[in-house]
Write an enzyme that holds these catalytic residues in place. Structure first.
Site, PDB file in Angstrom:
ATOM      1  N   TYR A   1      65.643  36.364  30.419  1.00  0.00           N
ATOM      2  CA  TYR A   1      66.354  35.197  29.880  1.00  0.00           C
ATOM      3  C   TYR A   1      65.937  33.854  30.472  1.00  0.00           C
ATOM      4  O   TYR A   1      66.390  32.831  30.024  1.00  0.00           O
ATOM      5  CB  TYR A   1      67.870  35.386  30.033  1.00  0.00           C
ATOM      6  CG  TYR A   1      68.337  35.746  31.435  1.00  0.00           C
ATOM      7  CD1 TYR A   1      68.469  34.760  32.412  1.00  0.00           C
ATOM      8  CD2 TYR A   1      68.657  37.060  31.772  1.00  0.00           C
ATOM      9  CE1 TYR A   1      68.903  35.089  33.690  1.00  0.00           C
ATOM     10  CE2 TYR A   1      69.086  37.394  33.046  1.00  0.00           C
ATOM     11  CZ  TYR A   1      69.216  36.411  34.007  1.00  0.00           C
ATOM     12  OH  TYR A   1      69.632  36.728  35.260  1.00  0.00           O
TER      13      TYR A   1
ATOM     14  N   ARG B   1      70.220  29.678  41.538  1.00  0.00           N
ATOM     15  CA  ARG B   1      70.107  31.079  41.951  1.00  0.00           C
ATOM     16  C   ARG B   1      68.637  31.456  41.859  1.00  0.00           C
ATOM     17  O   ARG B   1      68.126  31.704  40.772  1.00  0.00           O
ATOM     18  CB  ARG B   1      70.958  31.936  41.008  1.00  0.00           C
ATOM     19  CG  ARG B   1      71.194  33.356  41.467  1.00  0.00           C
ATOM     20  CD  ARG B   1      71.794  34.164  40.340  1.00  0.00           C
ATOM     21  NE  ARG B   1      70.744  34.643  39.454  1.00  0.00           N
ATOM     22  CZ  ARG B   1      70.895  34.848  38.152  1.00  0.00           C
ATOM     23  NH1 ARG B   1      72.027  34.597  37.547  1.00  0.00           N
ATOM     24  NH2 ARG B   1      69.879  35.313  37.435  1.00  0.00           N
TER      25      ARG B   1
ATOM     26  N   HIS C   1      70.673  37.966  39.461  1.00  0.00           N
ATOM     27  CA  HIS C   1      72.142  37.852  39.560  1.00  0.00           C
ATOM     28  C   HIS C   1      72.650  38.886  40.555  1.00  0.00           C
ATOM     29  O   HIS C   1      73.291  38.575  41.546  1.00  0.00           O
ATOM     30  CB  HIS C   1      72.785  38.060  38.189  1.00  0.00           C
ATOM     31  CG  HIS C   1      74.228  38.441  38.257  1.00  0.00           C
ATOM     32  ND1 HIS C   1      75.202  37.569  38.683  1.00  0.00           N
ATOM     33  CD2 HIS C   1      74.865  39.616  37.991  1.00  0.00           C
ATOM     34  CE1 HIS C   1      76.380  38.198  38.671  1.00  0.00           C
ATOM     35  NE2 HIS C   1      76.196  39.429  38.262  1.00  0.00           N
TER      36      HIS C   1
END
Lengths: 365, 344
Positions: free
Chosen positions: A271, A258, A262
């Site tokens: 993160y 990805r 998100h």
């Protein structure tokens, strides 16, 4: 006496046909269907540009939250291109590239992403489900659709999508188990893009691979380089054939990444490291297929630029049309919020609709 | 045996070896059989519904008649039973899914709330989910924990769902026909205390049953008592005693459809009687009785002559079976509440 507790085994090697530089590996054996590759390349490029436009429109406030597809174009186009109109597409919520391939209108996509239910109006004969937002919840539907098709004497196949995080959900396990028991012709296509929002693949499960979970249910599985268009297509074609001809489900784990957030409500810098993103940028699925086409003298930079500009025009036109439709919706009857709760409205809903209309009139006054 | 029950289509108690009429289990079985005979799109799916005929024998014999493709013995997974049924409904079938007990239906709740109830709406009418989810519910059969709750409010609260509860074999037969015919998802809650407690003759063709309509079981003027499912029997007992001892005739309404609620029927009755007693076995707080009461207030406030009264289960879990009768509304509690109301 020696008690043996067998170690979890299956060591999957991700299947590859196309190297990062676009050269064909030996496993390919036959020359790819170049016309098909060109068509898929165009679809990947379109998805990439649509994704970028959605993101910029979202950032300036014209669109709502959505889940970008960037980086997963080969995984989606390589797989969705393996099914026909008689087959079913059962997506999760990040399958924009696959949805466009299935004929999803760009205008509808924009209208829906702008917050209008009308954008998801579904054609009754189209075998494409709208996005399913609760993770893994669409997987049992795929099994039911497949079982119903079989009972009705059809040879249709169901291709359903989900991510790495979905493999931790109960519905994933229940669906695979049902599919195996019912011999449902379903292809479970997992896009392992490395992250479930902030949860990395390593924290998602102790399994060495995701596809080995299928083995627990007696389902065949394969792991594939999800950024390799040709490999994804080859593996999916076999899974679809198997479903159609043998009535057996299978699972594919496509290793991809990805590249974006998100959803637009997410900040991945909290993160994950940019280094990792950069590493995957070098494996961009579009670059790889372009390298193949260039090596075959099927495409050059000029042709790519022309294609880019044609796609740009398409998107501009679609956004103009979407804005027009949104203006009409804004001027339309607001009591559309009461539509389609049931096939026939209940007396109670009619009562509430009347009440709502009175309140609206008073607000206008 | 009580006269009011018998007079008002509530059947008769099963007595000894007398096999007069059908139990609710048999009535539901017959409805399923009839629908499956006339419509090959109808399939039955659930745990133990095939070879075993269901743990209550509701689906007894169906697999012999219709085969294992249409009577699907499913793995033990409530969410997938609901989710696979949704998929079958999307692809032209009319699944009737069974949750073995309503207490396990919560595992399927995300599918029911997230998709069954929403797909028509989400697709702007392009898709539909004509499915029925049957589930035995309610206390009174000395069952284990998780097997006795009445959580109709969970389902009644969800837009896009219809929730019905039959109170007799004959109504179960009629309502299940209507539920399977319905183009939208229907939660069909079966009061298992009534599964074999009394019998009724079934008509050749199912009675009329319109989902969304309450049913007047007994006409009266003194007060309105609204109940459904297994609570209708104790209500009719209390009403009979009220007539006998106090000469007051209650109007007894079987709500039958939890959602969409028949608000006009509630308002109409209460505006005639001026008093309302609601009896449910669900817990009191945030329960379905509150919704019924509010409909009466909205539709018949100025006719009310007394505060609305609720006789319900307590706000506890249903106790283990040795004490479950203390949890359930009894004819005595209902009778006392009605007497209180009539003092106003």
């Amino acid at each position: 006496m020696t008690i043996l507790l067998a170690e979890p085994d299956p060591a999957f090697e991700p299947f590859r046909l196309l190297d990062r530089d676009g050269s064909l590996r030996d496993e390919a054996a036959v020359e790819p269907d170049i016309a098909m590759v060109e068509e898929m390349h165009e679809a990947m490029l379109r998805a990439r540009r649509v994704d970028e436009r959605l993101l910029s429109l979202q950032r300036r406030g014209d669109l709502g939250t959505f889940a970008p597809v960037k980086g997963q174009e080969a995984a989606q186009i390589g797989s969705i291109s393996c099914i026909g109109d008689e087959d079913w597409f059962v997506p999760s919520f990040r399958e924009m590239a696959a949805a466009l391939w299935r004929g999803q209108s760009l205008v509808d996509l924009l209208v829906a992403t702008a917050g209008w239910n009308e954008g998801l109006a579904t054609r009754q004969d189209a075998r494409n489900l709208p996005p399913a937002i609760p993770v893994a919840s669409q997987l049992p539907h795929a099994v039911g659709i497949a079982h119903a098709g079989r009972l009705r004497g059809e040879e249709s196949v169901v291709l359903t999508y989900f991510g790495d995080g979905a493999t931790s959900e109960g519905d994933f396990h229940e669906a695979l188990n049902f599919a195996s028991v019912l011999n449902a012709p379903v292809v479970f296509f997992c896009q392992n893009n490395g992250w479930a929002i902030s949860t990395p693949r390593a924290r998602q499960t102790g399994s060495r691979t995701l596809c080995q979970k299928a083995h627990a249910y007696g389902i065949s599985a394969a792991q594939v380089d999800g950024n390799d268009l040709l490999a994804v297509r080859a593996v999916t074609r076999e899974a679809v054939r198997r479903a159609r001809e043998e009535g057996r489900p299978s699972m594919i784990e496509a290793l991809t990444y990805r590249m974006e957030v998100h959803t637009t409500a997410d900040d991945p810098t909290r993160y994950r490291d940019d280094d990792e993103v950069e590493k995957w940028r070098a494996r961009d699925p579009i670059n790889r297929v372009q390298a193949l086409l260039k090596a075959r003298d099927q495409i050059d930079d000029e042709m790519i630029a022309a294609l880019e500009s044609q796609i740009e025009d398409e998107i501009n036109k679609a956004w103009d049309d979407a804005k027009e439709q949104i203006r009409e919706l804004e001027d339309g009857v607001p009591d559309a919020i009461f539509d389609h709760v049931f096939r026939e409205p209940t007396a109670e809903l009619d009562r509430q609709r009347d009440l709502f209309a009175k309140l609206e009139r008073r607000d206008d006054g | 045996m009580n006269d009011a029950a018998d007079k008002n289509g509530m059947g008769r108690e099963s007595a000894g070896n007398e096999r007069h009429g059908k139990t609710m289990v048999e009535a539901i079985n017959r409805a399923l059989r009839e629908v499956m005979e006339e419509d090959e799109r109808v399939v039955v799916i659930g745990q133990d519904v095939g070879v075993d005929g269901g743990v209550f024998r509701v689906t007894d014999g169906l697999i012999d008649e219709f085969g294992s493709d249409r009577v699907i013995d499913s793995p033990l997974a409530e969410s997938a039973i609901a989710g696979v049924s949704i998929g079958m409904a999307l692809n032209g079938l009319r699944p009737v899914a069974e949750m073995q007990f309503s207490g396990f239906s919560y595992l399927a709740f995300a599918q029911v709330e997230g998709h069954a109830a929403r797909l028509r709406w989400r697709s702007r009418g392009g898709l539909g989910v004509p499915m029925v989810v049957r589930m035995p519910y309610g206390a009174g059969v000395r069952a284990l924990e998780h097997h006795s709750e009445s959580r109709e409010a969970f389902y009644g609260h969800v837009p896009g769902l219809k929730t019905v509860i039959p109170a007799s074999p004959r109504r179960a037969h009629a309502l299940l026909h209507a539920a399977i015919r319905d183009p939208d998802p229907v939660i069909f809650m079966e009061p298992k205390a009534l599964y074999r407690s009394f019998r009724e003759d079934l008509p050749e063709a199912p009675d009329e049953a319109e989902i969304g309509r309450a049913r007047i079981v007994q006409q009266g003027e003194a007060l309105t008592i609204i109940a459904w499912g297994a609570m209708l029997r104790p209500v009719l007992k209390a009403a009979a005693r009220l007539a006998e001892e106090a000469g007051e005739v209650a109007e007894v309404i079987d709500l039958e459809t939890i959602a969409p609620i028949d608000a006009p029927a509630i308002a109409d009755s209460v505006s005639r009687t001026g008093r309302l007693l609601i009896v449910t076995e669900a817990p009191l707080s945030y329960g379905p009785a509150g919704e019924v009461a509010m409909r009466a207030i909205e539709g018949a406030f100025f006719s009310l002559r007394a505060p609305i009264c609720r006789v319900t289960g307590w706000d506890t879990h249903v106790p283990f079976f040795a004490r479950e009768q203390s949890y359930l509304p009894s004819p005595q509690r209902i009778f006392d509440a009605a007497r209180e109301l009539l003092k106003h």
